[in-house]
Write a protein that holds these residues in place. Structure first.
Motif, PDB file in Angstrom:
ATOM      1  N   ASN A 161       0.829  -1.205   0.000  1.00 25.98           N
ATOM      2  CA  ASN A 161       0.000   0.000   0.000  1.00 25.98           C
ATOM      3  C   ASN A 161       0.862   1.253   0.000  1.00 25.98           C
ATOM      4  O   ASN A 161       1.955   1.272   0.555  1.00 25.98           O
ATOM      5  CB  ASN A 161      -0.924   0.007   1.222  1.00 25.98           C
ATOM      6  N   THR A 162       0.358   2.319  -0.589  1.00 24.06           N
ATOM      7  CA  THR A 162       1.083   3.582  -0.614  1.00 24.06           C
ATOM      8  C   THR A 162       0.139   4.711  -0.241  1.00 24.06           C
ATOM      9  O   THR A 162      -1.074   4.601  -0.417  1.00 24.06           O
ATOM     10  CB  THR A 162       1.672   3.855  -2.013  1.00 24.06           C
ATOM     11  N   THR A 163       0.701   5.759   0.313  1.00 20.49           N
ATOM     12  CA  THR A 163      -0.115   6.929   0.630  1.00 20.49           C
ATOM     13  C   THR A 163      -0.173   7.885  -0.558  1.00 20.49           C
ATOM     14  O   THR A 163      -0.886   8.876  -0.519  1.00 20.49           O
ATOM     15  CB  THR A 163       0.474   7.663   1.839  1.00 20.49           C
ATOM     16  N   LYS A 164       0.579   7.594  -1.608  1.00 17.46           N
ATOM     17  CA  LYS A 164       0.617   8.477  -2.773  1.00 17.46           C
ATOM     18  C   LYS A 164      -0.574   8.207  -3.692  1.00 17.46           C
ATOM     19  O   LYS A 164      -1.000   7.068  -3.879  1.00 17.46           O
ATOM     20  CB  LYS A 164       1.932   8.290  -3.529  1.00 17.46           C
ATOM     21  N   THR A 165      -1.077   9.267  -4.285  1.00 14.24           N
ATOM     22  CA  THR A 165      -2.183   9.158  -5.236  1.00 14.24           C
ATOM     23  C   THR A 165      -1.677   8.609  -6.565  1.00 14.24           C
ATOM     24  O   THR A 165      -0.624   9.029  -7.063  1.00 14.24           O
ATOM     25  CB  THR A 165      -2.813  10.542  -5.470  1.00 14.24           C
ATOM     26  N   LEU A 166      -2.418   7.670  -7.142  1.00 16.24           N
ATOM     27  CA  LEU A 166      -2.028   7.115  -8.431  1.00 16.24           C
ATOM     28  C   LEU A 166      -2.227   8.144  -9.542  1.00 16.24           C
ATOM     29  O   LEU A 166      -3.222   8.877  -9.561  1.00 16.24           O
ATOM     30  CB  LEU A 166      -2.853   5.868  -8.749  1.00 16.24           C
ATOM     31  N   LYS A 167      -1.283   8.192 -10.460  1.00 12.53           N
ATOM     32  CA  LYS A 167      -1.466   9.011 -11.658  1.00 12.53           C
ATOM     33  C   LYS A 167      -2.586   8.404 -12.499  1.00 12.53           C
ATOM     34  O   LYS A 167      -2.692   7.179 -12.618  1.00 12.53           O
ATOM     35  CB  LYS A 167      -0.157   9.050 -12.474  1.00 12.53           C
ATOM     36  N   GLN A 168      -3.394   9.236 -13.101  1.00  7.90           N
ATOM     37  CA  GLN A 168      -4.509   8.759 -13.904  1.00  7.90           C
ATOM     38  C   GLN A 168      -4.044   8.352 -15.299  1.00  7.90           C
ATOM     39  O   GLN A 168      -3.206   9.026 -15.917  1.00  7.90           O
ATOM     40  CB  GLN A 168      -5.585   9.839 -14.023  1.00  7.90           C
ATOM     41  N   ILE A 169      -4.589   7.249 -15.804  1.00 14.43           N
ATOM     42  CA  ILE A 169      -4.294   6.822 -17.163  1.00 14.43           C
ATOM     43  C   ILE A 169      -5.021   7.747 -18.140  1.00 14.43           C
ATOM     44  O   ILE A 169      -6.234   7.963 -18.028  1.00 14.43           O
ATOM     45  CB  ILE A 169      -4.738   5.370 -17.391  1.00 14.43           C
ATOM     46  N   GLU A 170      -4.279   8.305 -19.097  1.00 12.94           N
ATOM     47  CA  GLU A 170      -4.883   9.180 -20.108  1.00 12.94           C
ATOM     48  C   GLU A 170      -5.165   8.449 -21.406  1.00 12.94           C
ATOM     49  O   GLU A 170      -6.140   8.750 -22.088  1.00 12.94           O
ATOM     50  CB  GLU A 170      -3.979  10.390 -20.360  1.00 12.94           C
ATOM     51  N   SER A 171      -4.301   7.495 -21.766  1.00 15.18           N
ATOM     52  CA  SER A 171      -4.527   6.754 -23.014  1.00 15.18           C
ATOM     53  C   SER A 171      -3.732   5.460 -22.997  1.00 15.18           C
ATOM     54  O   SER A 171      -2.726   5.342 -22.297  1.00 15.18           O
ATOM     55  CB  SER A 171      -4.123   7.593 -24.235  1.00 15.18           C
ATOM     56  N   VAL A 172      -4.230   4.497 -23.770  1.00 13.13           N
ATOM     57  CA  VAL A 172      -3.527   3.227 -23.998  1.00 13.13           C
ATOM     58  C   VAL A 172      -3.561   2.984 -25.496  1.00 13.13           C
ATOM     59  O   VAL A 172      -4.623   3.055 -26.127  1.00 13.13           O
ATOM     60  CB  VAL A 172      -4.191   2.056 -23.251  1.00 13.13           C
ATOM     61  N   ARG A 173      -2.390   2.704 -26.054  1.00 12.58           N
ATOM     62  CA  ARG A 173      -2.330   2.541 -27.513  1.00 12.58           C
ATOM     63  C   ARG A 173      -1.559   1.277 -27.884  1.00 12.58           C
ATOM     64  O   ARG A 173      -0.433   1.069 -27.429  1.00 12.58           O
ATOM     65  CB  ARG A 173      -1.665   3.759 -28.154  1.00 12.58           C
ATOM     66  N   LYS A 174      -2.177   0.426 -28.703  1.00 18.96           N
ATOM     67  CA  LYS A 174      -1.537  -0.782 -29.206  1.00 18.96           C
ATOM     68  C   LYS A 174      -0.663  -0.432 -30.399  1.00 18.96           C
ATOM     69  O   LYS A 174      -1.084   0.315 -31.289  1.00 18.96           O
ATOM     70  CB  LYS A 174      -2.596  -1.805 -29.628  1.00 18.96           C
ATOM     71  N   ILE A 175       0.561  -0.979 -30.426  1.00 16.11           N
ATOM     72  CA  ILE A 175       1.499  -0.693 -31.508  1.00 16.11           C
ATOM     73  C   ILE A 175       1.619  -1.942 -32.371  1.00 16.11           C
ATOM     74  O   ILE A 175       2.096  -2.980 -31.919  1.00 16.11           O
ATOM     75  CB  ILE A 175       2.890  -0.310 -30.958  1.00 16.11           C
ATOM     76  N   THR A 176       1.172  -1.862 -33.620  1.00 18.26           N
ATOM     77  CA  THR A 176       1.174  -3.038 -34.489  1.00 18.26           C
ATOM     78  C   THR A 176       1.943  -2.833 -35.784  1.00 18.26           C
ATOM     79  O   THR A 176       2.609  -3.747 -36.265  1.00 18.26           O
ATOM     80  CB  THR A 176      -0.265  -3.460 -34.823  1.00 18.26           C
ATOM     81  N   GLU A 177       1.846  -1.650 -36.377  1.00 15.20           N
ATOM     82  CA  GLU A 177       2.465  -1.431 -37.680  1.00 15.20           C
ATOM     83  C   GLU A 177       3.980  -1.405 -37.559  1.00 15.20           C
ATOM     84  O   GLU A 177       4.538  -0.841 -36.623  1.00 15.20           O
ATOM     85  CB  GLU A 177       1.972  -0.121 -38.288  1.00 15.20           C
ATOM     86  N   SER A 178       4.636  -2.018 -38.522  1.00 13.32           N
ATOM     87  CA  SER A 178       6.099  -2.063 -38.511  1.00 13.32           C
ATOM     88  C   SER A 178       6.644  -1.639 -39.865  1.00 13.32           C
ATOM     89  O   SER A 178       5.938  -1.680 -40.878  1.00 13.32           O
ATOM     90  CB  SER A 178       6.603  -3.465 -38.162  1.00 13.32           C
ATOM     91  N   HIS A 179       7.895  -1.222 -39.858  1.00 15.94           N
ATOM     92  CA  HIS A 179       8.577  -0.867 -41.096  1.00 15.94           C
ATOM     93  C   HIS A 179      10.067  -1.112 -40.911  1.00 15.94           C
ATOM     94  O   HIS A 179      10.543  -1.321 -39.794  1.00 15.94           O
ATOM     95  CB  HIS A 179       8.310   0.594 -41.476  1.00 15.94           C
ATOM     96  N   MET A 180      10.799  -1.110 -41.999  1.00 20.19           N
ATOM     97  CA  MET A 180      12.235  -1.349 -41.943  1.00 20.19           C
ATOM     98  C   MET A 180      12.972  -0.019 -41.948  1.00 20.19           C
ATOM     99  O   MET A 180      12.707   0.850 -42.774  1.00 20.19           O
ATOM    100  CB  MET A 180      12.683  -2.201 -43.137  1.00 20.19           C
ATOM    101  N   VAL A 181      13.879   0.150 -41.003  1.00 23.27           N
ATOM    102  CA  VAL A 181      14.770   1.299 -40.981  1.00 23.27           C
ATOM    103  C   VAL A 181      16.111   0.843 -41.527  1.00 23.27           C
ATOM    104  O   VAL A 181      16.678  -0.147 -41.049  1.00 23.27           O
ATOM    105  CB  VAL A 181      14.917   1.871 -39.557  1.00 23.27           C
TER     106      VAL A 181
END
Length: 294
Positions: free
Chosen positions: A2-22
């Motif tokens: 347990n912690t006394t600190k407030t959790l940071k709120q989640i603003e976004s979740v993003r799945k990373i699927t596209e790939s390319h060659m560098v």
């Protein structure tokens, strides 16, 4: 736990699927990229995840040939395999599994990144990440710098169900070896099933990349690899519950409240500075690679 600190709120979740060659040998999924003047992820600019990819033996080293950078820092973390680097400032070396290369391009440097020679000869797996970290305006035209951070130099903080490597910044009493221009943290987290709660500085930009494994973040969002979680800046902790063994990158930092103008390998504060960077590179003012060294 347990912690006394407030959790940071989640603003976004993003799945990373596209790939390319560098280049001709680095398969990349871009986790995030420069977003212009809104500075959403400041002080972080871009993150590429490389592989994991298995390569057969090759006749020549593959990777990214000579190219310039100005105005920011590149941070290359190797998880499997070996990369080799050389630049116009005379730096050259190997980045092995567990190592990190922190290159401050600043006023300008030309470099290349290739598969290690043993990977070329024998084949094998390459897995890495490259992070771009912005520089404040006062440091953008400073002298380039190169930090070779070996795995042995990176401290590890044991957690109840895993371990946290401190590449940059600090956690508890451990300090990472990277010298940084602004206040930020780069943490490499490996956890087993169970709950991990991390203290995060108030007001920091906070990003978590779930590289591998399945997790429940802040008791509310199920996240698995490869996904990016962005948190709000208020609050002093985040909670991650892993249902499998998991690998995460945790990035936090004080935002740089300055304009961001990016163009390819240059990140500056104005279009005029971008035009100057292009001109300086074309005129050879960022140096050249010494091909006689190969």
């Amino acid at each position: 736990m347990n912690t006394t600190k407030t959790l940071k709120q989640i603003e976004s979740v993003r799945k990373i699927t596209e790939s390319h060659m560098v280049g001709d040998g680095l398969p990349v999924r871009q986790v995030f990229s420069p977003r212009g003047a809104d500075n959403t992820f400041s002080p972080f600019i871009m993150l590429d995840y490389i592989g994991p990819a298995k390569f057969p033996p090759m006749e020549k080293q593959k990777g990214v040939d000579e190219h310039p950078h100005r105005g920011f820092e590149t941070v290359t973390l190797v998880f499997q395999g070996v990369l080799e680097h050389r630049d116009s400032a005379g730096n050259a070396g190997r980045i092995e599994a567990g190592d990190v290369q922190w290159m401050t391009a600043a006023s300008g440097v030309v470099h290349e990144e290739k598969h290690g020679k043993e990977l070329m000869r024998n084949g094998g797996v390459l897995e890495a990440a490259q992070l771009w970290v912005n520089l404040p305006a006062k440091d953008k035209m400073g002298k380039p710098k190169y930090q070779a951070l070996t795995a042995a130099s990176i401290p590890t903080v044991p957690l109840e169900n895993g371990a946290l490597r401190i590449v940059a910044g600090r956690y508890r009493d451990a300090h990472g070896p990277a010298a940084t221009h602004t206040e930020l943290n780069v943490w490499d987290l490996r956890i087993r099933p169970g709950v991990s709660e991390l203290e995060i500085p108030e007001s920091h930009t906070t990003l978590v990349v779930v590289v591998e494994g399945e997790t429940l973040v802040n008791d509310s969002e199920r996240v698995s690899g490869l996904e990016l979680v962005q948190f709000g800046r208020s609050g002093g902790a985040i909670r991650v519950e892993a249902s499998t063994e998991a690998h995460l990158l945790v990035l936090t930092g004080v935002p740089i409240d300055e304009p961001v103008v990016s163009y390819g390998p240059f990140v500056m504060n104005s279009q005029a500075e971008i035009h100057a960077a292009i001109r300086d590179y074309q005129e050879g003012k960022m140096g050249r690679l010494d091909d006689s060294a190969n």
